[in-house]
Write an enzyme that holds these catalytic residues in place. Structure first.
Site, PDB file in Angstrom:
ATOM      1  CD  GLN A 197      -2.463  12.160 -26.483  1.00  0.00           C
ATOM      2  OE1 GLN A 197      -2.690  11.282 -27.751  1.00  0.00           O
ATOM      3  NE2 GLN A 197      -3.483  12.766 -26.419  1.00  0.00           N
ATOM      4  NE  ARG A 217       4.353  10.617 -25.291  1.00  0.00           N
ATOM      5  CZ  ARG A 217       6.123  10.008 -25.158  1.00  0.00           C
ATOM      6  NH1 ARG A 217       6.638  10.427 -26.274  1.00  0.00           N
ATOM      7  NH2 ARG A 217       6.203   9.843 -23.806  1.00  0.00           N
ATOM      8  CB  ALA A 238      -3.583   6.713 -34.522  1.00  0.00           C
ATOM      9  CG  HIS A 239      -3.734   8.717 -30.005  1.00  0.00           C
ATOM     10  ND1 HIS A 239      -3.721  10.003 -28.987  1.00  0.00           N
ATOM     11  CD2 HIS A 239      -4.761   8.088 -30.484  1.00  0.00           C
ATOM     12  CE1 HIS A 239      -4.929  10.043 -29.238  1.00  0.00           C
ATOM     13  NE2 HIS A 239      -5.726   9.382 -29.970  1.00  0.00           N
ATOM     14  CG  ASN A 240      -4.063   5.246 -26.889  1.00  0.00           C
ATOM     15  OD1 ASN A 240      -2.990   5.330 -26.087  1.00  0.00           O
ATOM     16  ND2 ASN A 240      -5.154   5.795 -27.037  1.00  0.00           N
TER      17      ASN A 240
END
Lengths: 352, 352, 352
Positions: A197, A217, A238-240
Site C-alpha cells: 500500500q 493509507r 478503508a484505502h482510497n
C-alpha cells in the site's frame, strides 16, 4: 478555576446580556437542574419550561426565550454555538506546557516546531516534521517522514504511520490509527499475497478523529479526508476513500475501499458503506443504514428493520420469507377473478 | 504449576466430593475429550454423555448428574460458577510483583498506593491517584487527576483520560480508551466547532471493560458505568450514557449519546442503540438488534433479517420493496369482492 | 528511490515484455491518469480504454490486452498478482535496521533472535521468545512467555498477551490486541464473576491482522487462526473461535465465541456471526450479513434491507409489520372464494 462575569462574556462573545452584569460563573451546567455559579443553555425549545426552575447563574437563550429566563441571560442567535465557544474558557485540558519530556523518543532527524509538547512515551521517527504548538500525548507513535500541522493535538496513543500528512488544528483521540496498511491482497498460487500500500493518507485542516478510529493509507493514490471533517470513535475508513469537507460521521461506521463521500454529509452510527460507491454532497444517512450503491442526490436515507419483541420479530422474519408465496397466492386470486395486474412482479431481484 | 486434591477443593469451595479424595489436578480442561490431571465441568445437560468418556481427573456436576461421572467429582448447584472460582487457582496472570518499573513515567504529584505494579512504558500524569494493589500494565496512559480504585488491573495500553474515576477491582483489557472526548460539535459559520466535553466518566466497582472499547466522557454531566457492569471488546459508549448495575454488553455494540440502560440487561453483539432513549431493567437484546426508541419494559427483543442464499436474499429484498404494490393489489381484490377490510392500512409510517 | 528497467522486471518476475527494454520506472501509479516513470496495471477489463491514454511508463496486462498498451508493457496471466510482487520493490517501509533501541524495555529472560528490530517504547516481558528478523514497532507490548515467529512485523502499539503464539511472517497493524481475555462471566449471588480465560491464542504462518482488531484467548482450549488468514481492521474474534486457512475477513466484522469458520471463506465487512456455529469451507458472506446459524455448504450468502429514501424506508418498515394482517386478509379472500391454499402459513416462526 477561572471566573467570568455576565458583562465580560457578553463583550467577549458579542452577545446581548440581560440581568445583573456582575453575575459570575466558574463552570458549565445542564439547564436542569442547573448549578449555582455555572452557565447553561437552552437550544431545544421543548425544554423551555426548565428555564423557570434552573439553578444556573446564567442561561444562554434565543431572543424569543429571553423573557422566560429567571435570572441573568445571554441572548444568542444560536445558543448551542455560543455555549460551545464560552465553554472553552472552562476546559482544563486545552493548555499544555511546551517541551519534550525526557521520556519521549525523538529521532535526530525529526523536526519539532516551537511551542510543542511531546509527552513521555511518545516516539517520533526519522524525518518527521511537526509544526508549531502541537501536543503529542503519551504513547503516540509518529512514523518516518510524517507531517503534522500547526496546533494539532494527538491526545494519547495515536499512531501516525510513515509519510501521513495531517493539516493544522486537527484533534485526534486516543488509540486512533492513521495510515495503516489498506486491506490489499492478491490471490497467489499458495494463498493470499500482500499488495503493498504505497499511497498515503492526507488529512486536511480542522479535522477531528475519534478514539480507536482507523484510516488506511491508499494503495497507489492517497486516502483523503478534507478540511473540517468530524469522525467519531471506532470508525473504519478503508484505502482510497475520499471524504468531502465538513462531513460528520458517527461512531462504529465502516466505509469500504475507494468510496467517495461528498461535502457536509451527516452519517449516523454503525452505517456500512460498500466500496467503490459515490455519495453526493449533503446526504444524511440514518444510523445503521446499509449502503450498497451510490447515492447521487442529497436527501435523507435509512434502512433496516427496527426492534421488536423477539417472538414478534421471529414471526416477521418468517412472514418476510413467505413473501414469494404470498405474491403467488395473490396472483392466483387475481387470475381467478380475471384481475391479473401483477404479472410484472416476477422475481426480478434488486441489483445489490 | 500449583496442584490441588479433590479433598482440598471440596473444602476450600464448600462443595461435596465423590471418589478418591487424593485425586489431584494441576489445570483445567474441556469435558470432551478432557485431560488427565485436569478439572472440567458439565453445565449443559445435553452434554451429559461426555461424562462417560471424559479424561478429566475431576468433573464438576450438579447433584442430578453426579451418578454419571466416571471418576472423581465435585457436586455444585452451579457447576459453571464453581468452575469459575476454582479456575482462578490456575490463572498464571493474576499475580504480579509490586513496584514501579524504571521505564515507567510517573509524575511527581501522582500518588501510587501500596502494593501496586506500574509496568515499563506506562505514563501517569500529574495529580493522578492510584489506590492499593493496582496493576498498571505496559503502555498505559493515566491522565491528570484521574482516580483509580484499589485492586484495579489495566492490562496493557489502556488510556484513562484526565479526571476519570475508576472504582475498585475493575479489569480493563488492552487498548481500551476511557474518557475520550464526546462527539460534540456545533455548526458554526465556517464549519463544525468543537463543543468542549467538560463532564467526566465515572466507573463503579467490579466493572470489566474489553479490548479497544471506547467510553466517552460527558459533555456537561458525567458518563456513568455502574457497579458490576461487563463490557466486551470494541464497544462504543457515547457521552452522557448511563449503564445500570450488572448489565452485560457483548462486543461491537454501539450506544449513542445520553441513552440510559437499566440494570441486569443482557445486550448481544453488534447491537446499535440510538441516542436519548431509555431501556428498562432486565431487557435482553439479541445480537444485531437495532434500537431506535425506548424500551419501557423487560423482555427479549430482536431485529434484522437473518442470512439467506444471496439469490434468495435479493429476491426477498425485491419483494419487500413491492409490498406497497402488494397491499394495493389486495385492497383492489377486496373492493372488487366488497370485502374491504384494509382501508385502515394507509401508509402511515412508523415513528422511527 | 530504486529504479528498474522493463528488461530487469521481466527477468526478475518471469514475465514477457513488450516495448523498449530500457524503459525505467521508479514507482507505481494508477492506470488513469498514470504517471510518467511509474508502472501501472490493468486487471479490470472494463477499464481497458484507459490503456490508450495512460501516462504510465510500463503497464502490466493480460495477453489479450497486450495490443492495447500504448508504450512498454509486461504481460502476465494475473496482472494484479504481478503488480503486487513488483510493487514490493518500491515499498519504503519493508526494510529496517536491526537492533534494540535504547528506549525499548526487554526483560532479561526474553530471547530475541538475530536480525530483529525492537523500536523505542516497545516492552517485552519475561520469557518471551522472538524469532529472527522480526520487527517490533514502537509501543508494542509482548506478554510473558509469548512466542513470535521469524520475520513477523508488528507495526506499532500491537499488544500480544502472555503465552500467545504467532507463526512466521505474520504482519500486524497498529493497535491490534492479540490474546485479550475472552468475555467469560458466570452469574454469582452478588453479580457477574470472572471466568478465567486459561486457553491461549495460536496464530499460524503468513497471517495478516488489521489495525485495532481484537482476538480473544480461549477459555480452556485455544483460539486458533490458521495459516494465511487475512483479517482487516476493527474485527472482533471471540474466545475459542477457529478460522480456517486462507480465509479473508473484511473490517468491522464480529465473530462470537466458539464459532468455527472454514477454509478459503470470504467474509465481507460488518458481518455479524453468532457463537457456536459452523461455517463450511468456501463460503462467501456479503457485507453486513447477519449469521444466526451454521452454514453447512459453500455458496454466496447475504442479508439485510439495503438503503432507501427515509420516507420510503419508514413506509416499508410499517408494511413489513403489517404482514401478519396482510396474510390474514389474503386468507380471508381465499376462504371467501373457496381457494384456501394458505392454511399452512400459520405463524410458525423461524428458528433464530
Amino acid at each position: 478555576m477561572p471566573t467570568f462575569t455576565l458583562d465580560e462574556l457578553a463583550r467577549r462573545f458579542g452577545l446581548q446580556a440581560r440581568g445583573d452584569a456582575a453575575t459570575a460563573v466558574h463552570g458549565v451546567c445542564s439547564l436542569s437542574p442547573g448549578k449555582p455559579g455555572c452557565i447553561g443553555f437552552l437550544s431545544n425549545p421543548r425544554l423551555r419550561d426548565e428555564l423557570a426552575t434552573s439553578l444556573a447563574a446564567i442561561v444562554i437563550v434565543t431572543p424569543r426565550h429571553a423573557d422566560a429566563a429567571r435570572g441573568a441571560a445571554l441572548i444568542a442567535a444560536d445558543p448551542y454555538l455560543a455555549y460551545a465557544r464560552i465553554a472553552r474558557l472552562f476546559d482544563p485540558e486545552r493548555d499544555f506546557v511546551p517541551g519534550v519530556h525526557a521520556g519521549a523518543f525523538v529521532a535526530d532527524s525529526a523536526q519539532i516546531g516551537a511551542g510543542c509538547r511531546v509527552a513521555a512515551g511518545a516516539v517520533i521517527d526519522a524525518d518527521a516534521r511537526v509544526g508549531t504548538d502541537v501536543y503529542i500525548g503519551p504513547g503516540c507513535t509518529i512514523g518516518r517522514g510524517a507531517v503534522i500541522g500547526d496546533g494539532v493535538r494527538l491526545i494519547a496513543r495515536v499512531s501516525v504511520a510513515a509519510r501521513v500528512v495531517i493539516g493544522a488544528r486537527c484533534q485526534v483521540q486516543a488509540g486512533a490509527v492513521l495510515g495503516s496498511r489498506g486491506f490489499g491482497n492478491a490471490r497467489g498460487p499458495g494463498g493470499w499475497e500482500e499488495v503493498p500500500q504505497l499511497g498515503s493518507l492526507i488529512i486536511g485542516d480542522d479535522v477531528e478523529i475519534g478514539a480507536n478510529t482507523c484510516i488506511d493509507r491508499g494503495a497507489i493514490d492517497d486516502t483523503v479526508i478534507a478540511n473540517g471533517v468530524r469522525l467519531d470513535n471506532l470508525i473504519q475508513i478503508a484505502h482510497n476513500v475520499r471524504i468531502g469537507e465538513h462531513t460528520a460521521i458517527a461512531a462504529c461506521t465502516g466505509i469500504a475501499g475507494s468510496t467517495r463521500i461528498g461535502r457536509r454529509c451527516m452519517i449516523g452510527g454503525a452505517v456500512g458503506i460498500a466500496g467503490h460507491v459515490e455519495i453526493a454532497d449533503d446526504v444524511i444517512l440514518l444510523g445503521r443504514a446499509m449502503v450498497t450503491g451510490s447515492i447521487p442526490k442529497a436527501g435523507v436515507y435509512g434502512s433496516g428493520l427496527p426492534l421488536d419483541d423477539a417472538r414478534e420479530w421471529r414471526k416477521t422474519v418468517a412472514r418476510v420469507r413467505r413473501l414469494g408465496r404470498l405474491e403467488a397466492r395473490l396472483q392466483r386470486l387475481e387470475k381467478h377473478l380475471s384481475l391479473n395486474a401483477g404479472s410484472q412482479d416476477d422475481d426480478h431481484s434488486e441489483s445489490i
